[in-house]
Design a protein around this motif. Structure first.
Motif, short mmCIF file in Angstrom:
data_model
loop_
_atom_site.label_atom_id
_atom_site.label_comp_id
_atom_site.label_asym_id
_atom_site.label_seq_id
_atom_site.Cartn_x
_atom_site.Cartn_y
_atom_site.Cartn_z
N GLY A 389 0.91 -1.16 0.05
CA GLY A 389 0.21 0.01 -0.06
C GLY A 389 0.96 1.33 0.02
O GLY A 389 0.39 2.26 -0.55
N ALA A 390 1.99 1.38 0.78
CA ALA A 390 2.82 2.27 0.96
C ALA A 390 3.45 2.86 -0.41
O ALA A 390 3.59 3.95 -0.94
CB ALA A 390 3.77 2.51 1.95
N GLY A 391 3.88 1.52 -0.96
CA GLY A 391 4.36 1.63 -2.55
C GLY A 391 3.52 2.32 -3.65
O GLY A 391 3.95 3.14 -4.23
N ARG A 397 1.09 9.28 -5.47
CA ARG A 397 1.38 10.65 -4.78
C ARG A 397 2.58 11.37 -5.14
O ARG A 397 2.69 12.89 -5.03
CB ARG A 397 0.73 11.00 -3.48
CG ARG A 397 -0.56 10.34 -3.10
CD ARG A 397 -0.85 10.45 -1.75
NE ARG A 397 -0.40 11.75 -1.13
CZ ARG A 397 -1.16 12.63 -0.73
NH1 ARG A 397 -2.49 12.80 -1.27
NH2 ARG A 397 -0.71 13.54 0.02
N GLY A 398 3.42 10.73 -5.33
CA GLY A 398 4.95 11.10 -5.60
C GLY A 398 5.52 11.39 -3.93
O GLY A 398 6.83 11.82 -3.99
N ASP A 399 4.98 11.09 -3.20
CA ASP A 399 5.55 10.99 -1.59
C ASP A 399 4.95 9.96 -0.73
O ASP A 399 4.07 9.32 -1.04
CB ASP A 399 5.70 12.39 -1.10
CG ASP A 399 4.13 13.10 -0.86
OD1 ASP A 399 3.33 12.11 -0.11
OD2 ASP A 399 3.74 14.01 -1.19
N TYR A 400 5.58 10.01 0.35
CA TYR A 400 5.01 8.82 1.47
C TYR A 400 4.17 9.58 2.63
O TYR A 400 3.87 8.78 3.52
CB TYR A 400 6.18 8.13 2.23
CG TYR A 400 6.90 7.04 1.11
CD1 TYR A 400 6.43 5.90 1.09
CD2 TYR A 400 7.82 7.50 0.54
CE1 TYR A 400 6.76 4.91 0.23
CE2 TYR A 400 8.59 6.47 -0.35
CZ TYR A 400 7.93 5.18 -0.30
OH TYR A 400 8.48 4.26 -1.08
N ASP A 401 4.12 10.92 2.65
CA ASP A 401 3.37 11.72 3.59
C ASP A 401 1.96 10.88 4.19
O ASP A 401 1.95 10.61 5.49
CB ASP A 401 3.26 13.11 3.30
CG ASP A 401 4.55 13.79 3.06
OD1 ASP A 401 5.50 13.21 3.52
OD2 ASP A 401 4.45 15.17 2.99
N ALA A 403 1.06 8.16 3.56
CA ALA A 403 1.21 6.71 4.61
C ALA A 403 1.69 6.62 5.84
O ALA A 403 1.12 5.97 6.80
CB ALA A 403 2.33 5.83 3.51
N PHE A 404 2.57 7.58 6.14
CA PHE A 404 3.00 7.83 7.53
C PHE A 404 1.87 8.41 8.33
O PHE A 404 1.36 7.93 9.55
CB PHE A 404 4.04 8.91 7.45
CG PHE A 404 5.38 8.35 6.98
CD1 PHE A 404 5.83 7.27 7.19
CD2 PHE A 404 6.05 9.18 6.33
CE1 PHE A 404 6.92 6.68 6.46
CE2 PHE A 404 7.31 8.77 5.41
CZ PHE A 404 7.62 7.46 5.80
N TYR A 405 1.05 9.23 7.83
CA TYR A 405 -0.13 9.83 8.49
C TYR A 405 -1.40 8.67 8.86
O TYR A 405 -1.88 8.56 10.12
CB TYR A 405 -0.76 10.86 7.78
CG TYR A 405 -0.11 12.15 7.78
CD1 TYR A 405 0.83 12.55 8.72
CD2 TYR A 405 0.02 12.87 6.54
CE1 TYR A 405 1.68 13.67 8.66
CE2 TYR A 405 0.56 14.10 6.34
CZ TYR A 405 1.39 14.38 7.44
OH TYR A 405 2.52 15.66 7.33
N LEU A 406 -1.48 7.87 7.94
CA LEU A 406 -2.57 6.87 8.15
C LEU A 406 -1.77 5.99 9.16
O LEU A 406 -2.67 5.18 10.03
CB LEU A 406 -2.92 6.24 6.75
CG LEU A 406 -3.55 6.95 5.75
CD1 LEU A 406 -3.54 6.11 4.39
CD2 LEU A 406 -4.98 6.96 6.36
N ALA A 407 -0.63 5.56 9.30
CA ALA A 407 -0.01 4.64 9.96
C ALA A 407 -0.13 5.03 11.50
O ALA A 407 -0.34 4.52 12.51
CB ALA A 407 1.61 4.32 9.71
N ALA A 408 0.20 6.51 11.78
CA ALA A 408 0.01 6.95 12.93
C ALA A 408 -1.39 6.83 13.64
O ALA A 408 -1.72 6.78 14.65
CB ALA A 408 0.27 8.77 12.85
N GLY A 409 -2.34 7.18 12.74
CA GLY A 409 -3.68 6.86 13.30
C GLY A 409 -4.13 5.30 13.56
O GLY A 409 -4.62 5.20 14.63
#
Length: 433
Positions: A389-391, A397-401, A403-409
């Motif tokens: 999913g992150a890939g 989107r051209g970045d991982y931002d 993905a990081f926010y969803l993981a935090a939630g």
């Protein structure tokens, strides 16, 4: 005063064999962990040479992580039926074969076969189900500590191999790095054959801290009559009847998403997106491995003294905060803010494992290794989802931002799940009812 005879003194072992088995198990996990250093370092080189996207490499790692997890309960059952040594030997050979054969690949399906299938099955056989087996069979005391140390072996492997793999990949290409990992896995096989034993009774001793009357697990149980696969599914059936199993499995799936799946696979390419060189990013990821050793061992020590449910709530909450801040901390250089993330996240990386294993032990007793194998399977299914999913989000989107926010939630959700786990009833510790 009674004085021991010289003969009695000479027969007294200087070290309990449980610690020998634990030491070799640590090295075996270390050798298997070499492959865990590869994907993040090699994602961009594979893209440059073959044109494979982040999503394609993430798919191969998704297959790897799924099999890594699903294999665990069956491997624990196979160890019950055939013994630890043959299972470990085959597993290490599969890791070496998958890593070595990858130097010949020219198509993405070969990446999935070698990295995904062969290495996934091999590493899954030397994972948390194996850790639970060693801790349950060989230790009556210090189970939490031993679990923490063995869990930290994977991070130690990351510490050792990541800088090497990154340096070799930059200087000599990714193929040489793959061969180094293959050689490391094969080098562990002789130690396994010489020192590993299935049960304390095989060495004429009881489990560490136990006695002949209080440690039935130190003697081999009756041979499984229903077959090892049936035993693995029986472990799943035992687990699904207990609400705590679902809470632990769901929270551990989130653990996998936010460690192996996201950071382990995508941290280096995410850092590359912010202009950070691969060798520097690999060094930071290796530093997480250094801190993870201390954090996991300390977590094992705490698990012997503190309510493991409370520890899990704190661990997941802290991880969520660190992931929420990560997009603003990445830069071309290792700024102080980046180091704050590395230190905080490193200490928390797999600190969740010792309390999760102990909770499984409290609920499921002697069946804990197989039941925990299924809990760990959920961990790797979560990791697989995050790796792919992150890939996909990066390609979109051209970045991982995001993905990081969803993981935090999701980490916040994991804290709530662990808060709902109740204390195990006294009579479930051995019956698994």
């Amino acid at each position: 005063m009674t004085v021991d005879s010289p003969a009695a003194t000479s027969r007294r072992p200087r070290i309990h064999w449980a610690w020998v088995v634990a030491g070799v198990s640590f090295i075996a996990i270390l050798g298997a962990a070499g492959f865990r250093s590869i994907p993040g370092v090699m994602m961009n080189p594979l893209h440059d040479e073959f044109g494979w996207s982040h999503g394609t490499v993430g798919l191969a790692m998704s297959v790897n992580m799924t099999l890594f997890g699903v294999t665990a309960p069956f491997a624990a059952a196979l160890m019950d039926r055939f013994g630890i040594r043959p299972v470990l030997t085959v597993a290490l050979t599969l890791i070496a074969a998958g890593s070595a054969l990858s130097v010949t690949m020219t198509a993405s399906w070969q990446l999935v076969l070698f990295w995904g299938v062969l290495v996934g099955i091999g590493t899954g056989s030397i994972s948390m189900g194996f850790v639970a087996t060693i801790a349950t069979r060989w230790f009556e005391q210090r189970r939490g500590l031993v679990t923490g140390v063995l869990t930290a072996a994977s991070a130690t492997g990351q510490l050792i191999f990541l800088p090497v793999v990154a340096e070799v990949t930059v200087r000599h290409g990714w193929r040489w790095a793959s061969l180094i990992v293959a050689a490391a896995a094969l080098a562990v096989v002789p130690l396994v054959l010489v020192f590993i034993r299935n049960y304390p009774a095989d060495k004429g001793v009881t489990a560490y801290g136990g006695s002949a009357s209080s440690a039935p697990e130190s003697s081999p149980p009756a041979r499984l009559q229903t077959g090892s696969f049936r035993a693995a599914f029986d472990g799943l059936l035992i687990g699904v009847r207990v609400p705590a199993f679902w809470l632990l499995a769901a929270s551990f799936a989130i653990c996998g998403m936010t460690t192996n799946g996201l950071i382990g696979t995508h941290f280096i390419p995410a850092a590359n997106d912010h202009g950070m060189p691969t060798t520097l990013a690999a060094g930071l990821l290796a530093t997480i491995g250094i801190l993870d050793v201390a954090g996991t061992v300390f977590s094992g020590w705490l698990t012997d003294r503190v309510d493991p449910r409370l520890l899990l709530v704190v661990y997941y909450a802290g991880r969520g905060v660190s992931l929420l801040l990560l997009p603003s901390l990445l830069s071309p250089h290792a700024n102080p803010g980046t180091w704050v993330f590395i230190i905080f996240y490193g200490l928390d990386w797999v600190a969740t494992v010792p309390p999760t294993i102990v909770l499984c032990r409290n609920y499921f007793g002697t069946r804990a290794p197989v039941v925990f194998g299924w809990v760990f399977a959920s961990h790797q299914i979560g990791a697989a989802a995050a790796a792919a999913g992150a890939g996909w989000l990066r390609d979109l989107r051209g970045d991982y931002d995001l993905a990081f926010y969803l993981a935090a939630g999701l980490c916040a959700v994991a804290s709530l799940l662990c808060w709902q786990v109740r204390r195990a009833p006294v009579n479930t510790a051995e019956t698994g009812a």
